[in-house]
Design a protein around this motif. Structure first.
Motif, mmCIF file in Angstrom:
data_model
loop_
_atom_site.group_PDB
_atom_site.id
_atom_site.type_symbol
_atom_site.label_atom_id
_atom_site.label_comp_id
_atom_site.label_asym_id
_atom_site.label_seq_id
_atom_site.Cartn_x
_atom_site.Cartn_y
_atom_site.Cartn_z
ATOM 1 N N LEU A 129 0.584 -1.271 0.101
ATOM 2 C CA LEU A 129 -0.411 -0.140 -0.174
ATOM 3 C C LEU A 129 1.429 1.229 0.394
ATOM 4 C CD1 LEU A 129 -2.688 1.360 0.077
ATOM 5 C CD2 LEU A 129 -2.926 1.076 2.519
ATOM 6 N N SER A 130 1.645 1.303 0.941
ATOM 7 C CA SER A 130 2.640 2.701 0.765
ATOM 8 C C SER A 130 3.354 2.857 -0.227
ATOM 9 C CB SER A 130 3.688 1.877 1.914
ATOM 10 O OG SER A 130 3.170 2.219 3.347
ATOM 11 N N ASP A 131 3.918 1.756 -1.004
ATOM 12 C CA ASP A 131 4.512 1.876 -2.688
ATOM 13 C C ASP A 131 3.374 1.943 -3.450
ATOM 14 O OD1 ASP A 131 6.728 0.875 -1.054
ATOM 15 O OD2 ASP A 131 6.590 -0.918 -2.094
ATOM 16 N N LEU A 132 2.765 2.140 -3.305
ATOM 17 C CA LEU A 132 1.289 2.032 -4.359
ATOM 18 C C LEU A 132 0.859 3.620 -4.082
ATOM 19 C CD1 LEU A 132 -0.749 1.395 -6.906
ATOM 20 C CD2 LEU A 132 -2.485 0.543 -4.858
ATOM 21 N N LEU A 133 0.262 4.196 -2.993
ATOM 22 C CA LEU A 133 0.762 5.181 -2.643
ATOM 23 C C LEU A 133 1.651 6.246 -2.830
ATOM 24 C CD1 LEU A 133 -1.442 5.243 0.954
ATOM 25 C CD2 LEU A 133 -2.330 5.499 -1.532
ATOM 26 N N GLY A 134 2.732 5.516 -3.096
ATOM 27 C CA GLY A 134 3.835 6.724 -3.280
ATOM 28 C C GLY A 134 3.926 6.930 -4.612
ATOM 29 N N ARG A 135 3.704 5.711 -6.253
ATOM 30 C CA ARG A 135 4.082 6.044 -6.899
ATOM 31 C C ARG A 135 3.024 6.929 -7.574
ATOM 32 N NH1 ARG A 135 4.588 0.198 -6.602
ATOM 33 N NH2 ARG A 135 2.627 -0.401 -7.246
ATOM 34 N N ILE A 136 1.378 7.308 -7.449
ATOM 35 C CA ILE A 136 0.122 7.580 -7.084
ATOM 36 C C ILE A 136 0.757 9.017 -6.693
ATOM 37 C CG2 ILE A 136 -1.834 8.912 -6.867
ATOM 38 C CD1 ILE A 136 -2.467 5.971 -6.299
ATOM 39 N N ALA A 137 1.671 9.490 -5.919
ATOM 40 C CA ALA A 137 1.398 10.490 -5.187
ATOM 41 C C ALA A 137 2.529 11.158 -6.262
ATOM 42 C CB ALA A 137 1.519 10.576 -4.074
ATOM 43 N N ASP A 138 3.763 10.221 -5.819
ATOM 44 C CA ASP A 138 5.149 11.131 -7.369
ATOM 45 C C ASP A 138 4.768 11.384 -8.514
ATOM 46 O OD1 ASP A 138 6.708 10.724 -5.150
ATOM 47 O OD2 ASP A 138 7.943 8.328 -5.855
ATOM 48 N N ASP A 139 3.948 10.921 -8.794
ATOM 49 C CA ASP A 139 3.352 11.022 -10.531
ATOM 50 C C ASP A 139 2.444 11.873 -10.419
ATOM 51 O OD1 ASP A 139 4.371 8.834 -11.519
ATOM 52 O OD2 ASP A 139 3.153 7.674 -11.699
ATOM 53 N N VAL A 140 2.225 12.546 -9.790
ATOM 54 C CA VAL A 140 0.901 13.644 -9.777
ATOM 55 C C VAL A 140 1.803 14.958 -9.710
ATOM 56 C CG1 VAL A 140 -0.811 14.761 -9.132
ATOM 57 C CG2 VAL A 140 -0.957 12.002 -9.239
ATOM 58 N N TRP A 141 2.761 15.166 -8.012
ATOM 59 C CA TRP A 141 3.469 15.838 -8.153
ATOM 60 C C TRP A 141 4.897 15.951 -9.142
ATOM 61 C CZ3 TRP A 141 2.757 20.383 -5.312
ATOM 62 C CH2 TRP A 141 4.211 20.626 -4.316
ATOM 63 N N ALA A 142 5.061 15.296 -9.428
ATOM 64 C CA ALA A 142 5.922 15.025 -10.800
ATOM 65 C C ALA A 142 5.190 16.275 -12.114
ATOM 66 C CB ALA A 142 6.887 14.474 -10.976
ATOM 67 N N GLU A 143 4.644 16.314 -11.830
ATOM 68 C CA GLU A 143 3.064 16.705 -13.202
ATOM 69 C C GLU A 143 3.309 18.618 -12.807
ATOM 70 O OE1 GLU A 143 1.987 16.793 -16.799
ATOM 71 O OE2 GLU A 143 3.645 15.872 -16.022
ATOM 72 N N VAL A 144 2.589 18.279 -11.054
ATOM 73 C CA VAL A 144 2.985 19.913 -10.826
ATOM 74 C C VAL A 144 3.872 20.594 -10.927
ATOM 75 C CG1 VAL A 144 1.749 21.308 -8.814
ATOM 76 C CG2 VAL A 144 1.149 19.558 -9.555
ATOM 77 N N LEU A 145 5.259 20.036 -10.485
ATOM 78 C CA LEU A 145 6.591 20.333 -10.364
ATOM 79 C C LEU A 145 7.024 20.716 -11.689
ATOM 80 C CD1 LEU A 145 8.252 18.735 -7.879
ATOM 81 C CD2 LEU A 145 7.514 20.916 -7.653
ATOM 82 N N ALA A 146 6.598 20.432 -12.851
ATOM 83 C CA ALA A 146 6.836 20.585 -14.456
ATOM 84 C C ALA A 146 6.189 21.747 -14.926
ATOM 85 C CB ALA A 146 6.536 19.605 -15.047
ATOM 86 N N LYS A 147 5.207 22.213 -14.280
ATOM 87 C CA LYS A 147 4.515 23.174 -14.706
ATOM 88 C C LYS A 147 5.047 24.606 -13.829
ATOM 89 C CE LYS A 147 1.419 20.634 -17.586
ATOM 90 N NZ LYS A 147 2.126 20.009 -17.605
ATOM 91 N N ILE A 148 5.112 24.400 -12.094
ATOM 92 C CA ILE A 148 5.111 24.888 -11.277
ATOM 93 C C ILE A 148 6.237 25.071 -10.502
ATOM 94 C CG2 ILE A 148 4.170 26.112 -9.467
ATOM 95 C CD1 ILE A 148 1.389 25.447 -10.066
ATOM 96 N N PRO A 149 7.586 25.464 -11.072
ATOM 97 C CA PRO A 149 9.254 24.380 -10.518
ATOM 98 C C PRO A 149 9.524 24.948 -9.100
ATOM 99 C CG PRO A 149 9.322 25.837 -12.453
ATOM 100 C CD PRO A 149 7.944 25.717 -13.131
ATOM 101 N N GLU A 150 8.434 26.313 -8.615
ATOM 102 C CA GLU A 150 8.933 27.437 -7.397
ATOM 103 C C GLU A 150 8.103 26.332 -6.352
ATOM 104 O OE1 GLU A 150 9.194 29.856 -11.020
ATOM 105 O OE2 GLU A 150 7.847 29.135 -10.330
ATOM 106 N N LEU A 151 7.618 25.750 -6.833
ATOM 107 C CA LEU A 151 6.651 24.452 -5.474
ATOM 108 C C LEU A 151 7.721 23.826 -5.319
ATOM 109 C CD1 LEU A 151 2.580 24.210 -6.348
ATOM 110 C CD2 LEU A 151 3.791 25.821 -5.324
ATOM 111 N N ALA A 152 8.752 23.665 -5.391
ATOM 112 C CA ALA A 152 9.665 23.045 -4.703
ATOM 113 C C ALA A 152 10.577 23.628 -3.610
ATOM 114 C CB ALA A 152 10.779 22.819 -5.451
ATOM 115 N N ALA A 153 9.967 24.482 -2.876
ATOM 116 C CA ALA A 153 10.322 25.406 -2.397
ATOM 117 C C ALA A 153 9.645 24.989 -0.929
ATOM 118 C CB ALA A 153 10.200 26.699 -2.552
#
Length: 336
Positions: A129-153
């Motif tokens: 379950l932890s691995d599954l949630l991690g893959r989902i969250a990482d994919d969505v957040w990577a898409e957000v950071l690709a468009k709004i890199p400032e949110l890495a802060a």
């Protein structure tokens, strides 16, 4: 004053001074292969991001997100962490992630009780379950950071040695919810940190009518399409979703999933670990003690010890508290 910039697959709402405007309507653009930056209307250091509406356009990520959410839905009855909200008589929110539910006297490790039991009893893949949630969250957040890199802060304000193991994947979020065809009244999530994201996915066959998502203070209302993502401050901005209308005879459905950082859970988990370390208590032993507690007296003992350790951990906290994570100053750079 709010300002708005729309690119081919993203809408950015900038806040320059406090204001309230009426609700306006626009369709979220469908996914496409191009990405452009906000126009000069949001240029300059004085403008901060108020909200962003994005469309996931990376086909590999879309496939991964859909596949992993389908696996999560398949596990629904096994992890069984469903809650009621907004005076509903049905448990319509599937909750997952690294929480610490203090009303559960035996909760001493991150996760909802059913999910903790599921991973503890899984012989072949304890971290499924932890691995599954991690893959989902990482994919969505990577898409957000690709468009709004400032949110890495914002991530750097949250992710540290203190919080390791208490956030999902490589992201800063610790809780994830999932709903289906759900009307959500206007509300704020006062325990959430500065940024929350919501992703929508359509399933089945047929059209979905209505189901607008809105943030009235920003004059924002739109119909999510599949793989639309909203990023905004859910603690400060009232938001909600109108009722979906599914035509009779169709199998269409809309899933909505929120990824967020619930501050009390993160603070209590960090303080529990700090308190255990300062008291010379092994967290694994504490977990075993909680797992074996059957009688009320044993559960009371676990709960009392947990409260003592959290209090000790709070005394150990330096440089203020985790409340500092609620106010990262994420500003736009001057776009060229």
């Amino acid at each position: 004053m709010t300002t708005r910039s729309t690119s081919s697959n993203s809408t950015f709402i900038g806040i320059q001074s406090q204001s309230t405007t009426g609700i306006s309507e626009h369709e979220t653009p469908m996914a496409c292969t191009s990405t452009s930056l906000p126009t000069s209307i949001l240029a300059g250091w004085s403008t901060r991001l108020g909200a962003a509406i994005l469309q996931v356009d990376n086909q590999e990520r879309i496939s991964s997100i859909r596949s992993n959410y389908q696996n999560l839905i398949t596990l629904d009855t096994k992890i069984a962490s469903r809650i009621k909200r907004f005076d509903s008589d049905r448990r319509q929110f599937l909750m997952t992630g690294h929480c610490l539910i203090l009303t559960d006297q035996k909760a001493v490790s991150p996760g909802y009780a059913a999910a903790v039991r599921f991973e503890h009893e899984a012989e072949f893949h304890p971290g499924l379950l932890s691995d599954l949630l991690g893959r989902i969250a990482d994919d969505v957040w990577a898409e957000v950071l690709a468009k709004i890199p400032e949110l890495a802060a914002f991530s750097s304000c949250v992710i540290s040695d203190k919080t390791r193991g208490y956030t999902i994947g490589k992201t800063l979020f610790n809780i994830m919810s999932l709903t289906k065809n759900l009307k959500v009244p206007l509300h704020t999530d006062i325990n959430d940190a500065h940024w929350t994201l919501v992703i929508w996915m359509h399933g089945g066959v047929g059209p979905i009518l209505n189901g607008w998502f809105g943030i009235p203070a920003l004059g924002l209302r739109f119909l999510p399409t599949t793989m639309t993502v909203a990023v905004f401050n859910a603690a400060a901005l009232t938001h909600g979703t109108t009722e979906c209308s599914i035509p009779v005879g169709t199998s269409a459905c809309r899933f909505g999933s929120s990824h967020f950082l619930r501050m009390p859970d993160l603070a209590n988990l960090v303080c529990l670990r700090l308190g255990a370390q300062s008291s010379g208590i092994n967290l694994q032993e504490l977990k075993e003690m909680a797992a074996s507690a059957r009688l009320k007296s044993a559960k009371d003992e676990v709960s009392a010890l947990r409260a003592e350790l959290i209090a000790a951990g709070k005394a150990e906290m330096l440089n203020g508290s985790v409340e500092a994570w609620k106010d990262p100053a994420v500003q736009w750079r001057a776009w060229s």
